[in-house]
Write a protein that holds these residues in place. Structure first.
Motif, PDB file in Angstrom:
ATOM      1  N   LEU A  80      11.622 -71.134  11.221  1.00  9.55           N
ATOM      2  CA  LEU A  80      10.685 -71.888  10.575  1.00  9.55           C
ATOM      3  C   LEU A  80      11.008 -71.684   9.106  1.00  9.55           C
ATOM      4  N   SER A  90      12.448 -75.614   4.139  1.00 10.28           N
ATOM      5  CA  SER A  90      12.464 -75.201   5.409  1.00 10.28           C
ATOM      6  C   SER A  90      11.552 -76.045   6.340  1.00 10.28           C
ATOM      7  N   ILE A  91      11.612 -76.042   7.648  1.00  8.39           N
ATOM      8  CA  ILE A  91      10.571 -76.447   8.359  1.00  8.39           C
ATOM      9  C   ILE A  91       9.367 -76.378   7.979  1.00  8.39           C
ATOM     10  N   ALA A  92       8.926 -75.133   7.595  1.00  8.91           N
ATOM     11  CA  ALA A  92       7.599 -74.682   7.197  1.00  8.91           C
ATOM     12  C   ALA A  92       7.070 -75.362   6.016  1.00  8.91           C
TER      13      ALA A  92
END
Length: 106
Positions: A80, A90-92
């Motif tokens: 994440l 990032s995904i987060a």
């Protein structure tokens, strides 16, 4: 054979070669697309540290067994937090940005 000068310098060394930058871009930890098995965390970590991905995967498996599964949580967190190769966030961070954008428009 080169004669060493005081201070450990070689007299035959080219001073210009020592002052040239070796890499123009900073070295970033990313999840790789090539060589990935699940999300690319282990292959990206291996590329960052310059080791074989199999060693990183083995270390992750050992960590998971020794910590009764905490290695899985660390892997998910890394997936994440670490951006994918070719992306800046990032995904987060993408999820946070979407949530922030949604709250700003309401």
């Amino acid at each position: 054979m080169a004669v060493s000068a005081p201070g450990g310098h070689d007299r035959d060394m080219n001073e210009d070669a020592m002052n040239e930058p070796t890499d123009t871009q900073p070295h970033r930890l990313t999840r790789t697309r090539s060589g990935r098995m699940i999300t690319g965390v282990c292959s990206g970590t291996a590329a960052y540290f310059g080791v074989d991905p199999t060693l990183v995967r083995l270390a992750a498996a050992i960590l998971t067994v020794l910590t009764s599964g905490a290695g899985i949580l660390l892997y998910v967190a890394a997936a994440l937090i670490i951006p994918e190769e070719g992306k800046d966030v990032s995904i987060a961070q993408e999820l946070i940005n979407k949530q922030t954008h949604r709250n700003d428009s309401v």
